[in-house]
Design a protein around this motif. Sequence first.
Motif, PDB file in Angstrom:
ATOM      1  N   VAL A  15      -3.610   4.708   4.687  1.00 41.82           N
ATOM      2  CA  VAL A  15      -2.618   3.860   4.733  1.00 41.82           C
ATOM      3  C   VAL A  15      -2.358   3.599   6.643  1.00 41.82           C
ATOM      4  O   VAL A  15      -2.346   2.081   7.343  1.00 41.82           O
ATOM      5  CB  VAL A  15      -1.636   3.814   4.611  1.00 41.82           C
ATOM      6  CG1 VAL A  15      -0.073   2.514   4.421  1.00 41.82           C
ATOM      7  CG2 VAL A  15      -1.951   3.476   2.817  1.00 41.82           C
ATOM      8  N   ALA A  21      -5.202   9.300   1.236  1.00 44.70           N
ATOM      9  CA  ALA A  21      -4.263   7.887   0.686  1.00 44.70           C
ATOM     10  C   ALA A  21      -3.214   7.960   2.087  1.00 44.70           C
ATOM     11  O   ALA A  21      -3.464   6.271   2.370  1.00 44.70           O
ATOM     12  CB  ALA A  21      -3.563   7.835  -0.288  1.00 44.70           C
ATOM     13  N   TYR A  29      -8.220  -2.252  -0.732  1.00 45.97           N
ATOM     14  CA  TYR A  29      -8.423  -0.999  -2.009  1.00 45.97           C
ATOM     15  C   TYR A  29      -9.403  -0.264  -1.980  1.00 45.97           C
ATOM     16  O   TYR A  29      -9.869   0.993  -1.985  1.00 45.97           O
ATOM     17  CB  TYR A  29      -7.319  -0.930  -3.406  1.00 45.97           C
ATOM     18  CG  TYR A  29      -7.570  -0.513  -4.444  1.00 45.97           C
ATOM     19  CD1 TYR A  29      -7.022   1.326  -3.604  1.00 45.97           C
ATOM     20  CD2 TYR A  29      -8.273   0.076  -5.262  1.00 45.97           C
ATOM     21  CE1 TYR A  29      -6.992   2.029  -4.455  1.00 45.97           C
ATOM     22  CE2 TYR A  29      -8.084   1.298  -6.269  1.00 45.97           C
ATOM     23  CZ  TYR A  29      -7.675   2.065  -5.884  1.00 45.97           C
ATOM     24  OH  TYR A  29      -7.466   3.428  -6.692  1.00 45.97           O
ATOM     25  N   CYS A  68       0.127   2.530  -3.210  1.00 42.20           N
ATOM     26  CA  CYS A  68      -1.260   4.003  -2.840  1.00 42.20           C
ATOM     27  C   CYS A  68      -0.236   5.674  -3.476  1.00 42.20           C
ATOM     28  O   CYS A  68      -1.150   6.356  -4.059  1.00 42.20           O
ATOM     29  CB  CYS A  68      -1.997   3.922  -2.201  1.00 42.20           C
ATOM     30  SG  CYS A  68      -2.552   2.338  -1.180  1.00 42.20           S
ATOM     31  N   ALA A  95       0.955  -1.387  -0.197  1.00 44.74           N
ATOM     32  CA  ALA A  95       0.043   0.060  -0.209  1.00 44.74           C
ATOM     33  C   ALA A  95       0.770   1.051  -0.191  1.00 44.74           C
ATOM     34  O   ALA A  95       0.492   2.191  -0.495  1.00 44.74           O
ATOM     35  CB  ALA A  95      -0.914  -0.056   1.083  1.00 44.74           C
ATOM     36  N   LEU A 123     -10.608   3.178  -0.426  1.00 43.33           N
ATOM     37  CA  LEU A 123     -10.190   4.286  -0.731  1.00 43.33           C
ATOM     38  C   LEU A 123     -10.124   4.601  -2.251  1.00 43.33           C
ATOM     39  O   LEU A 123     -10.347   5.556  -2.519  1.00 43.33           O
ATOM     40  CB  LEU A 123      -8.745   3.825  -0.275  1.00 43.33           C
ATOM     41  CG  LEU A 123      -7.634   5.208  -1.073  1.00 43.33           C
ATOM     42  CD1 LEU A 123      -7.663   5.853  -0.115  1.00 43.33           C
ATOM     43  CD2 LEU A 123      -5.860   4.121  -0.631  1.00 43.33           C
ATOM     44  N   ALA A 171      -1.466   7.765  -6.871  1.00 50.27           N
ATOM     45  CA  ALA A 171      -2.005   9.475  -6.188  1.00 50.27           C
ATOM     46  C   ALA A 171      -0.727  10.389  -7.007  1.00 50.27           C
ATOM     47  O   ALA A 171      -1.094  11.076  -7.680  1.00 50.27           O
ATOM     48  CB  ALA A 171      -2.189   9.464  -4.994  1.00 50.27           C
ATOM     49  N   TRP A 191     -11.524   8.126  -3.427  1.00 48.00           N
ATOM     50  CA  TRP A 191     -10.792   8.478  -4.049  1.00 48.00           C
ATOM     51  C   TRP A 191     -11.773   9.244  -5.668  1.00 48.00           C
ATOM     52  O   TRP A 191     -11.454  10.064  -5.840  1.00 48.00           O
ATOM     53  CB  TRP A 191      -9.602   7.733  -5.416  1.00 48.00           C
ATOM     54  CG  TRP A 191      -8.931   7.814  -4.406  1.00 48.00           C
ATOM     55  CD1 TRP A 191      -8.256   8.782  -3.393  1.00 48.00           C
ATOM     56  CD2 TRP A 191      -7.015   7.543  -4.532  1.00 48.00           C
ATOM     57  NE1 TRP A 191      -6.834   8.394  -2.476  1.00 48.00           N
ATOM     58  CE2 TRP A 191      -6.449   8.049  -3.537  1.00 48.00           C
ATOM     59  CE3 TRP A 191      -6.360   6.257  -5.345  1.00 48.00           C
ATOM     60  CZ2 TRP A 191      -4.933   7.370  -3.762  1.00 48.00           C
ATOM     61  CZ3 TRP A 191      -5.036   5.858  -5.814  1.00 48.00           C
ATOM     62  CH2 TRP A 191      -4.385   6.250  -4.186  1.00 48.00           C
TER      63      TRP A 191
END
Length: 486
Positions: free
Chosen positions: A232, A228, A461, A183, A179, A464, A187, A468
């Motif tokens: 995490v 993110a 995920y 991630c 992650a 998230l 991002a 997002w």
Amino acid sequence: MDMTVKDGTPGASTCATEKPSARNFVFPHIFSILVGLIAVAAIATHIIPAGEYQRIATDDGRSRIDPDTFRFIDSAPAGILDFLTAVPRGVVSASAVVIFVLVTGGMFMVLRSTGIIGIAVDRLGRRFANNSLLMIAVLMAIFAFIASIIGTSELSLVYIPVILPLLIALGYDSVTAAAVALCATAAGFTAGVLNPFTTGLGQEIAEVDRYSGALVRLLVLAALVGSATWFVLRYARKVRRDPSLGLLANDDKEAAKRNEYRDVLIADPPHMTVRHKLAAAATAIGFAVMIFGVVRLGWFMVEMAGVFIGIGIVVGLIAGLTPTAISEAFERGFREVLLGALIAGVARGVAVILEDGQIMDTIVYGIGNAVSGMPVALAALGMFVSQLLFNFVIPSGSGQALVTMPIMAPLSDVLDVTRQTAVLAFQFGDGLGNILFPTSGYFMAALAIAGVPWQKWVRFYLPLFAAWCGIAVVFLLVTQAIGWNG
């Protein structure tokens, strides 16, 4: 401490580590999923009419679609032989990704054999032993910034083997390590402040000043990285407090890694010899050369793989390994990540079928028509959803830009959406799915190196991803409302 990627084989087979019961659904092996998708694509070539756009050569040797030239052509439906050969043809088509994964595994196995990674991880772990969450946040910020500038999310394949033993030694798990890298790079890649593969190319096709609108993209970067990092850290804190709450709590391979790295920071620090220092310096120089080549010379996976081979050989010799020992280390590394490399190739088979069946352009044409029929207020959101869906079959940022932006750019004029917003919709649609869809080669390879099954990653995920998508919706609605154009 030894650095290892041997647990990087995708655990695509959770069946081997989790005992199914009559009440528990056993998730299919990733190969089963991908072959199923290839079958769906093959069937689609019998249903969706074939079509094509004419291509226009660009100054940099690429080609892009002429949006006014779509026409239906004779169908070329996939036959049994096309279906059966989709996997080997996909591996050939994705050969650069496959080779890069193999070489990455080999190089890190050589570095592991020299002992320099173990020493580096030990020192970093001891320095942040009492504030490891801060270390995670800092690493994510750095990884995101790099991806946003140079647009190479594939560097997550480099980050994961380095941070994996460290984070496990500090009490986290392989999902946390995956992650942090995936991630953060996703991002940064999505925001693309100076990303040449999405922002630069997309703006060029849309005839927008290259890298204009940087302030909005910086805000996007802050929103994506901030959310993110919080997500995490929340998972990492939970796993460190109670490992049984982790997604890999019952995984035998994860347990083996915990046993291997658990006491590494308790023992006496390993001694760093002169050879170790010289080898570490050579490694740093090698990575600096690679980053320079990516940023200034346009290097990609083949060139990066070549540099990695050079790093493995030079660093191994400096550290005192014999040519035979270096060769054997490469061989062990190849074996450890072989399954992950093959997953990247098999995933490519989906696009191979769609391209050979000549329905890829028809899909683009249909998406364009669907978006054009949406209310003006929702047009930018329609573009985002369309780009996200198309990312499933073309998980390449530059490839998707060349196929879809020639359609979306003029379409945005008709829908009263600024072309700058159309590019942003493309960035969101391309970037957010890169670490969700199993057709994304580098993503599946990264999970393989981390030893995280795809289905476990999806469970991690999806929340998230939803957040997002919400951020994307807000930015697209606001930029459309204010007529953002730079």
